[in-house]
Each structure stands twice: as structure tokens, then as C-alpha cells.
Design an enzyme around this catalytic site. Sequence first.
Site, PDB file in Angstrom:
ATOM      1  N   ASN A 154       4.703 -12.001   7.822  1.00 52.26           N
ATOM      2  CA  ASN A 154       5.815 -11.931   6.866  1.00 52.26           C
ATOM      3  C   ASN A 154       6.703 -10.698   7.041  1.00 52.26           C
ATOM      4  O   ASN A 154       7.888 -10.748   6.746  1.00 52.26           O
ATOM      5  CB  ASN A 154       5.301 -12.048   5.423  1.00 52.26           C
ATOM      6  CG  ASN A 154       4.268 -11.009   5.072  1.00 52.26           C
ATOM      7  OD1 ASN A 154       3.693 -10.366   5.946  1.00 52.26           O
ATOM      8  ND2 ASN A 154       4.030 -10.836   3.796  1.00 52.26           N
ATOM      9  N   SER A 179       1.104 -11.048  14.538  1.00 49.94           N
ATOM     10  CA  SER A 179       0.784 -12.458  14.297  1.00 49.94           C
ATOM     11  C   SER A 179       1.394 -13.297  15.416  1.00 49.94           C
ATOM     12  O   SER A 179       2.503 -13.037  15.879  1.00 49.94           O
ATOM     13  CB  SER A 179       1.378 -12.890  12.961  1.00 49.94           C
ATOM     14  OG  SER A 179       1.404 -14.300  12.896  1.00 49.94           O
ATOM     15  N   GLU A 251      -5.734  -5.170   4.325  1.00 50.06           N
ATOM     16  CA  GLU A 251      -4.618  -5.490   3.428  1.00 50.06           C
ATOM     17  C   GLU A 251      -4.550  -7.004   3.342  1.00 50.06           C
ATOM     18  O   GLU A 251      -4.029  -7.658   4.243  1.00 50.06           O
ATOM     19  CB  GLU A 251      -3.305  -4.931   3.997  1.00 50.06           C
ATOM     20  CG  GLU A 251      -3.201  -3.427   3.978  1.00 50.06           C
ATOM     21  CD  GLU A 251      -3.010  -2.866   2.580  1.00 50.06           C
ATOM     22  OE1 GLU A 251      -2.805  -3.655   1.630  1.00 50.06           O
ATOM     23  OE2 GLU A 251      -3.088  -1.642   2.426  1.00 50.06           O
ATOM     24  N   CYS A 285       2.715 -10.668   0.000  1.00 47.03           N
ATOM     25  CA  CYS A 285       1.313 -10.628  -0.438  1.00 47.03           C
ATOM     26  C   CYS A 285       1.162 -10.169  -1.878  1.00 47.03           C
ATOM     27  O   CYS A 285       0.284 -10.625  -2.597  1.00 47.03           O
ATOM     28  CB  CYS A 285       0.528  -9.708   0.475  1.00 47.03           C
ATOM     29  SG  CYS A 285       1.280  -8.082   0.622  1.00 47.03           S
ATOM     30  N   GLU A 459      -2.548   1.817   2.455  1.00 43.45           N
ATOM     31  CA  GLU A 459      -1.501   2.168   3.415  1.00 43.45           C
ATOM     32  C   GLU A 459      -0.474   3.035   2.695  1.00 43.45           C
ATOM     33  O   GLU A 459      -0.442   3.117   1.462  1.00 43.45           O
ATOM     34  CB  GLU A 459      -0.848   0.903   3.981  1.00 43.45           C
ATOM     35  CG  GLU A 459      -1.830   0.127   4.829  1.00 43.45           C
ATOM     36  CD  GLU A 459      -1.214  -0.916   5.739  1.00 43.45           C
ATOM     37  OE1 GLU A 459      -0.381  -1.704   5.260  1.00 43.45           O
ATOM     38  OE2 GLU A 459      -1.575  -0.948   6.936  1.00 43.45           O
TER      39      GLU A 459
END
Length: 485
Positions: A154, A179, A251, A285, A459
Amino acid sequence: MPYPTQPTASHFINGQYAEDTAGAEIPVIYPVTGEQIAVVHEATPAIIEQAITTAKVAQKAWAAMSGTERGRILRRAADMIRERNHDLSVLETYDTGKPMSETLYVDATSGADALEYFGGLAGSLTGEHIQLGEDWVYTRREALGLCVGIGAWNYPTQIACWKGAPALACGNAMIFKPSETTPLCALKVAEILHEAGLPAGLYNVIQGTGAVGAPLVTDPRVDKVSLTGSVPTGRKVYAAAAAGIKHVTMELGGKSPLIIFDDASLEDAVGGAILANFYSSGQVCSNGTRVFVQKGIKEAFLKRLHERLQTVVMGDSMDEATNFGPMVSERQMNIVQSYIEKGKAEGARLVCGGGRLDREGYYLEPTVFADVKDDMIIAREEIFGPVMAVLDFETEEDAITRANDTEFGLSAGVFTADLTRGHRVIAQLEAGSCFINSYNDAPVEAPFGGSKQSGVGRENSKAAINHYSQMKSVYVRMGAVDAPF
Ligand code: NAD
């Protein structure tokens, strides 16, 4: 791809682009049209080996440099990213389909923020001195060694920087595996870091699916794994890393609550709910996808939300007037559509949306369900698309109990005019990244990450330093050694 700044090969290893066409082809699809715009090759064992060996060699000398020297390179890279923001934003839009009205302001720029912030911190990383009578202890803050970063699709530029910047600032090397859905942007991050002066081998990018991620996680030469992905992947990667007692940052996903009290500003609450559900077409997320609305404001909230959603501009993501793009892939579109069908079948009230757009690309309408019950699938599982579930509540206690009734714990938000209540409620919500009268802000200065099954570690902010470095303590005896025999 009809754009001049595309990466020139699949991987970036030891300071340059690298290719091995023996690796399986991974097509890169532009989600706005469904067209194939590039092909990358999955990393072969030979590519993985090159990535690891060159990173291991480069890391020792990098850790031996002063933090200020390391930081200077990261800050230079941040400046270069800002100068090239337009081209990088175009690439991000090709990779993800997100509209330019987002990518121009959020993606490369937040990556640059991370490089600037951690570049600035690098020179101030120190240990401490602990006096014990005549003897003393000093601590050294040391790098972990070789870190592996594994990204979700994303925010491909942002994730590559959010992991790379603190890792490099602390003196580590990083191998980043984007990804397989969005392989392009991380290559440009690597290219710019090295152009800014990063020694070869310190930030290698290799492509592939989980089949490439898995051997990186278990390789004994890897010291830390930082994953951004779903909870099921997190479980596998965390377990594999644990076998080697490696450091981890996880995460992961969420199903976060957003609680709107009767006294909230209607306009702000609706705006917050829009940001919490429809930015990046819902593929965020930390989204607040369970919107608990107090009974007194419910109908006004739904009416105003419906009105504002009529002004969404869906269309060509390269047109800056567009503010709502497609799903990242046909697969993700199908997943989200199946959840919309489940919501209808479970008896939730469809307030708006629910369909696919009659155009090329993977477009779904912004979708709102009302009268959602806690046990419905659309209120329990992460959908990762533009689907808002509105649930009713009456009392503060009820909202808190139900908001916490989930295995996830990434984010939570509260809208209220009563600030005492805002702080009281947030303190009781089981989530790592929270908001009062706002939603989804993620400045680099603030820690970001989840509790419960949404993750481990943080993070951004100074907190990330603890997750990319380790302390060595050194006891120094000034007198004779007093041994028993
Ligand atoms: P995913 O879990 O399918 O994949 C994430 C990454 O893990 C990919 O690069 C994939 O190739 C890799 N991977 C898969 N199996 C692996 C294995 N066995 N070993 C090593 N690597 C493996 O997630 P996705 O569909 O790419 O992204 C969406 C998910 O990511 C959502 O659940 C979302 O909530 C989460 N996410 C979390 C954050 C956060 O910061 N908490 C941010 C963005 C996305």
C-alpha cells in the site's frame, strides 16, 4: 511503461541494478487500467546470495563511520527525493494506482521525512556512563548487523524508507524485499540512496513473493527482520525469525475502532471517518473501519457522510483532480467485493456504494454499511478496502468494551468536544497509534505501531532506534581482581 524514470532492472545489489532472468516473471500491473506496464524477475538463489554477501561486507565499515557522516548521506538522499518528488510520485501511482493528489503529498515526501529525521538523529546516538565507586560501566549503542525489510503493497516508497532510514542511521545494512504487487518504488529509493553517497551494498533491493522472503528470514547471517504485512504472514515470519532468536519488528493489520460521541463536531467527525476509511481507497493498515457512533448523532452523521461521499472524484489517477483511486490489484478488488457481499448477506444496511465502477481498472465505490452488529464478519475481519462499518452505541463504557473486543490493536480514534473524556477513553483503548479529534496522522516524530496481534515494536520516532540497535555494556575494574580462590 511510458515514463522515463522507471527502474532499469529487477534488483538493486551492491550499488547497481542487477538482473537474473532465470527468476520467474512477476508482471507489474497499473491498477488504473489493468495494463501490464513492466516485468520484474523473482530473485534466484544466486541473487539472494549476492544481496546477503555484499551487505555483510559493507556493513562493518558503515558501522565504523561516525553517526554524523552516516546521517549526512541520509539527509542528502532526503533532499534528492524531495527534488524528484514529482517523478517519484508518478512511479508510486503506476505501482499502486493511488491518485497523484495523494502520492504528490504523502509517499516520497514521508520517505524523505524519515531519511531527514533519522539522518539528523544518527550523530546523537550514544551510550552512557555509569559510575560504580571507583569502577564504572559504559554502554555502547551498536548496530544489529544485517536487517531484512519486507514490505506490503500500500505504501511502497514510504515502507522502504521507514525501514531503511533507521536501519542505516544505526549502522546496519538492509536488504529490502518489496511486495510482489508493487516492486518498482523501492528500487528508486535504493538508486537515490547510493547516488547520495551510500556505500555499495548497504541497501539492496530484491524482488519476489513470500518464497524469496522466507529464506531471507531464516538465513543465519540476518540479524533482524522488519515486516509490514498481514497478521497471518506476521505469524509465519515471527515464528521463523524466533527459531534464530532474531530481532523483529512486526507492523501488521488492524480493525481499528473510531468512536464518535454525540457532542463531537459533526463536520470534523465525518471528515475523520472519511480519512479513516477512504484515503488510499481504504488500503491503510491503521484505518478506523469500525465506526462507533453514539445514538444521538447517528442519523445526522450518516446523512452528512452520504452527502460528502457524493463529491468523491473517481477517475484517472494521473489527473490531480482525482481523489479516489482503484484497488491495488484485481485480487484485492475481489477480496473486498466478497466482504461487501458478506455485509449484505449478514443484514447490514447498505447506505451507499457497494458496487464496482463501470470502467477499466479495479475501482470499487466508497461503501458504507450502517446498523452493523459486533459479530458480523464485516465488523471483525480486516477488509483493506473502502468499506466502512457504522455501529451504534449509547454509553462510553459500552463503546470502550466493544472497541477492545478484537484480536487487533493497531489504532483507535475518538471524536468528542469533551477533552477530558477524549483522554479518558483513549487511555482505555487497546491500541498503539491513537487519535483524538483526528485520524491517520503519521508524522515521523511519533511512534507508529500496534499492540495485541497488530504488531511488535515501533517504527518512526526515537523509539525506532531501540529496534535497530542493541546495547553492549562494558564493566571496567580500576583496582585488583578479588577472586575467591
Ligand atoms: P501480506 O502479508 O500478504 O504480504 C506482506 C509481505 O510479506 C509481502 O512482501 C510478501 O511477499 C511477504 N511474505 C509473504 N509470506 C512470507 C513469508 N512466509 N516469509 C517472508 N515474507 C513473506 O500483506 P499485503 O497484502 O502485502 O499487505 C496488506 C497487509 O499489510 C494488511 O493486513 C495491512 O494491514 C498490513 N499493513 C500493515 C501496516 C502497518 O504498519 N502496521 C502498514 C501497511 C500494511
